[in-house]
Motif scaffolding. Structure first.
Motif, short mmCIF file in Angstrom:
data_model
loop_
_atom_site.label_atom_id
_atom_site.label_comp_id
_atom_site.label_asym_id
_atom_site.label_seq_id
_atom_site.Cartn_x
_atom_site.Cartn_y
_atom_site.Cartn_z
N LEU A 32 11.64 13.51 -10.03
CA LEU A 32 10.76 13.06 -8.95
C LEU A 32 11.58 12.69 -7.71
N VAL A 33 12.73 12.05 -7.94
CA VAL A 33 13.61 11.71 -6.81
C VAL A 33 14.08 13.00 -6.14
N LYS A 34 14.47 13.99 -6.95
CA LYS A 34 14.93 15.28 -6.39
C LYS A 34 13.82 15.90 -5.56
N ARG A 35 12.59 15.87 -6.10
CA ARG A 35 11.46 16.49 -5.37
C ARG A 35 11.21 15.75 -4.05
N SER A 36 11.31 14.41 -4.10
CA SER A 36 11.04 13.63 -2.88
C SER A 36 12.05 13.96 -1.79
N LYS A 37 13.30 14.25 -2.19
CA LYS A 37 14.35 14.61 -1.22
C LYS A 37 14.04 15.99 -0.64
N LYS A 38 13.75 16.93 -1.56
CA LYS A 38 13.51 18.31 -1.14
C LYS A 38 12.34 18.40 -0.17
N GLU A 39 11.29 17.66 -0.47
CA GLU A 39 10.09 17.74 0.38
C GLU A 39 10.11 16.71 1.51
N ALA A 40 11.21 15.92 1.58
CA ALA A 40 11.41 14.91 2.65
C ALA A 40 10.23 13.96 2.79
N TRP A 41 9.78 13.39 1.65
CA TRP A 41 8.65 12.46 1.70
C TRP A 41 8.95 11.31 2.65
N ARG A 94 0.82 -1.24 0.00
CA ARG A 94 0.00 0.00 0.00
C ARG A 94 0.83 1.26 0.00
N SER A 95 2.10 1.17 0.40
CA SER A 95 2.95 2.37 0.34
C SER A 95 4.39 1.93 0.15
N LEU A 96 5.16 2.79 -0.51
CA LEU A 96 6.57 2.47 -0.75
C LEU A 96 7.43 3.51 -0.07
N ARG A 97 8.61 3.05 0.39
CA ARG A 97 9.51 3.94 1.12
C ARG A 97 10.50 4.59 0.14
N LEU A 98 11.39 5.43 0.69
CA LEU A 98 12.28 6.18 -0.19
C LEU A 98 13.76 5.89 -0.01
N ALA A 99 14.12 5.18 1.05
CA ALA A 99 15.54 5.08 1.41
C ALA A 99 16.40 4.44 0.32
N GLY A 100 17.58 5.02 0.12
CA GLY A 100 18.63 4.42 -0.71
C GLY A 100 18.28 4.32 -2.19
N ASN A 101 19.15 3.57 -2.90
CA ASN A 101 18.94 3.40 -4.34
C ASN A 101 17.66 2.64 -4.64
N ALA A 102 17.30 1.70 -3.75
CA ALA A 102 16.08 0.92 -3.98
C ALA A 102 14.87 1.86 -3.98
N GLY A 103 14.85 2.79 -3.01
CA GLY A 103 13.74 3.74 -2.95
C GLY A 103 13.68 4.61 -4.19
N ARG A 104 14.86 4.96 -4.71
CA ARG A 104 14.91 5.82 -5.90
C ARG A 104 14.52 5.06 -7.16
N ALA A 105 14.78 3.74 -7.17
CA ALA A 105 14.57 2.95 -8.39
C ALA A 105 13.10 2.99 -8.82
N SER A 106 12.18 2.72 -7.87
CA SER A 106 10.79 2.65 -8.31
C SER A 106 10.23 4.04 -8.59
N LEU A 107 10.73 5.04 -7.86
CA LEU A 107 10.25 6.40 -8.12
C LEU A 107 10.69 6.87 -9.50
N SER A 108 11.93 6.53 -9.88
CA SER A 108 12.36 6.98 -11.20
C SER A 108 11.66 6.17 -12.31
N LEU A 109 11.29 4.93 -11.99
CA LEU A 109 10.51 4.14 -12.95
C LEU A 109 9.13 4.79 -13.16
N VAL A 110 8.52 5.22 -12.05
CA VAL A 110 7.22 5.91 -12.12
C VAL A 110 7.32 7.14 -13.03
N GLU A 111 8.43 7.86 -12.88
CA GLU A 111 8.62 9.07 -13.70
C GLU A 111 8.79 8.71 -15.17
N GLU A 112 9.62 7.68 -15.44
CA GLU A 112 9.83 7.26 -16.84
C GLU A 112 8.53 6.89 -17.51
#
Ligand SMILES: Cc1cc2nc3c(=O)[nH]c(=O)nc-3n(C[C@H](O)[C@H](O)[C@H](O)COP(=O)(O)OP(=O)(O)OC[C@H]3O[C@@H](n4cnc5c(N)ncnc54)[C@H](O)[C@@H]3O)c2cc1C
Length: 486
Positions: A219-228, A61-79
């Motif tokens: 999207l990864v940059k935004r997630s960092k800036k807004e500390a999701w 139901r929700s995905l986390r953001l930590a590390g490269n794994a967290g960035r992988a699915s977020l950047s896939l969503v963006e692509e």
């Protein structure tokens, strides 16, 4: 001479779809075929959208953001062009950040953040910070290479943390028992911290930070800036596999649904992939398997019985989930939800307060509350006597008794969705790393053109699966670069 390689991907869950997506960037898309046993894509990722706008998640139901794994699915969503659909949980949502443990008949808040470490919670005889300070100087080495999560935590952090933190955490992530799950396989980073630095805390502070990838994703940059804190998608997480399926088909990848792979015949670098209901096999140069280890075991039994027997050892547990919706705001407190340790008398593994993290998924119109009761896992048969003997009515009744008892919610739900998710979470029990070693060695020694990805092997979280799958596909293409036109 190089030529276009033909690759079959088995399984249309998030691992298989991510593999096909990455392959389609390196190879001619029309030479890739994805076989899915069921009528739909997504595997355990499944969302129900109701006519009044409610979204109910049956799996993650929700995905986390930590590390490269967290960035992988977020950047896939963006692509995939789904960036505008992301629903982030922001730090201002204090409720969604609050984690509770049910014990001794009440809800106990886990002290969040640094300040919380120095406060005493009702579950522990001292603030967590004190146990951590002791861990820094503790010199007790493990008795063997592999130990249970319980043994590890008891040895390093003490009995209270093993009972009140590690135990419910294992139920929350793996629906499994901390007395069976392997620390080394379930939490490899923490295991390495002790081995390398002599202390988990020292390792967490001193270990070299991983080199960050996916740096260019906006999207990864935004997630960092807004500390999701975490995120989901407006129409549910199933939009991710659905969008992947459409994008793959649009690029020319062949997706065959309702086509379970029944056996793999591997001869001299060519694989024949046999499917149920088809007389002729699909011939490919390489197979990426993203199906559960036990299903792959059946497909390999005739040709590679030794490999099949290693794969067979990776078991999975069944979870019953009950999604409930109530009129109005019925929760006694705002939180992500709560976990129930195995030593407490309860049928539930935990309850997620879905409305607190994602109120956007509540129905439109009048206010409502959605929550999910999770039950069974490692204890499924003991509690319920096997999936076949359990009716949906009985499961709903048990879930309602649980929330009446724990949360005081007596109201009749306005909606109730029940699912029994058979063998849905693999168990990395003691000895799992040896099994993985034996599988890898067999594939290597027999030069099998077979790549294994997905939840059965190295990680169950969606983020980790996406990240490790992308890496496995890159490795495969790099290795075969000379013979394939990658
Ligand atoms: C209730 C629940 C809650 C969860 N919550 C979270 C969460 O909050 N966050 C998180 O990160 N993770 C969560 N997870 C874990 C995560 O959802 C799964 O680990 C992940 O989705 C597994 O993906 P997969 O592609 O490896 O496997 P699967 O989703 O199992 O996909 C495998 C696919 O292969 C197909 N298949 C099987 N056999 C064959 C065959 N012989 N031939 C062809 N196809 C075949 C299946 O039909 C399926 O579609 C949760 C899981 C569950 C069950």
């Amino acid at each position: 001479m190089s030529r276009t390689a033909r690759v079959a991907v088995l399984g249309g869950g998030i691992a298989g779809l991510s593999a096909a997506w990455r392959l389609a960037k390196r190879l001619e898309p029309s030479s890739i075929v994805l076989l899915e046993a069921s009528r739909r894509l997504g595997g355990w990722i499944e969302s129900t959208k109701t006519s009044d706008g409610g979204v109910f998640e049956h799996g993650p139901r929700s995905l986390r953001l930590a590390g490269n794994a967290g960035r992988a699915s977020l950047s896939l969503v963006e692509e995939l062009g789904l960036g505008d659909d992301v629903l982030p949980v922001l730090p201002s949502n204090k409720g969604a950040r609050k984690r509770l443990i049910y014990g001794d008949g009440r809800m106990n808040e886990l002290g969040g953040g640094l300040a919380g470490m120095f406060r005493r919670s009702a579950l522990f005889s001292e603030p967590l910070a004190r146990a951590m300070m002791r861990e820094l100087v503790r010199k007790n080495a493990p008795a063997c290479e592999d130990e249970t999560v319980h043994q590890f935590c008891e040895r390093r952090l003490g009995n209270e943390i093993a009972h009140w933190l590690a135990d419910p955490l294992c139920r929350g992530i793996f629906a499994g028992s901390s007395k069976h799950l392997s620390m080394r396989s379930c939490f490899p980073k923490v295991y390495e911290y002790e081995r390398r630095y002599g202390s988990v805390i020292r390792g967490a502070v001193m270990s070299k930070k991983e080199r960050l990838r996916y740096k260019n994703s906006e999207l990864v940059k935004r997630s960092k800036k807004e500390a999701w804190v975490t995120w989901s998608l407006r129409n549910g997480l199933e939009s991710l596999p659905n969008r992947l399926g459409h994008a793959l088909s649009a690029r020319g990848v062949k997706i065959l649904k309702n086509k379970p792979c029944t056996s793999l015949e591997i001869n001299n670098n060519e694989i024949k992939v046999h499917m149920k209901g088809e007389d002729s096999a699909v011939r490919v140069d390489s197979v990426v398997s993203a199906i559960p280890a036990r299903n792959l075991s059946s497909a390999l039994m005739a040709n590679h019985p030794t490999l099949a027997s290693h794969l067979e050892r990776i078991s999975a547990v069944t979870v019953a989930i009950v999604l409930l919706e109530f009129d109005g705001k019925v929760l006694p407190t705002e939180a992500f939800g709560y976990l129930v340790p195995s030593h407490q008398p309860s049928n539930a593994l935990g309850v997620v307060f879905d409305s607190c993290s994602f109120p956007e998924h509540d129905r439109t119109g009048s206010p409502s509350t959605r929550l999910t009761v999770m039950m069974g896992g490692h204890w499924f048969n003991d509690l319920f006597g096997g999936a076949h003997s359990l009716t949906e009515d009985r499961i709903e009744a048990i879930a309602r008794e649980t929330i009446a008892d724990h949360l005081g919610i007596q109201a009749k739900p306005t909606r109730c969705l029940v699912r029994i998710l058979k063998d849905c979470i693999p168990q990395y029990n003691i000895g799992h790393h040896e099994t993985i070693g034996a599988i890898d060695q067999y594939i290597e020694e027999h030069s099998l053109p077979l790549t294994l990805v997905g939840a059965s092997y190295r990680a169950v979280a969606v983020n980790d699966i996406v990240d490790t799958t992308m890496q496995a596909v890159d490795q495969l293409c790099n290795k075969r670069m000379e013979s394939w036109s990658c």
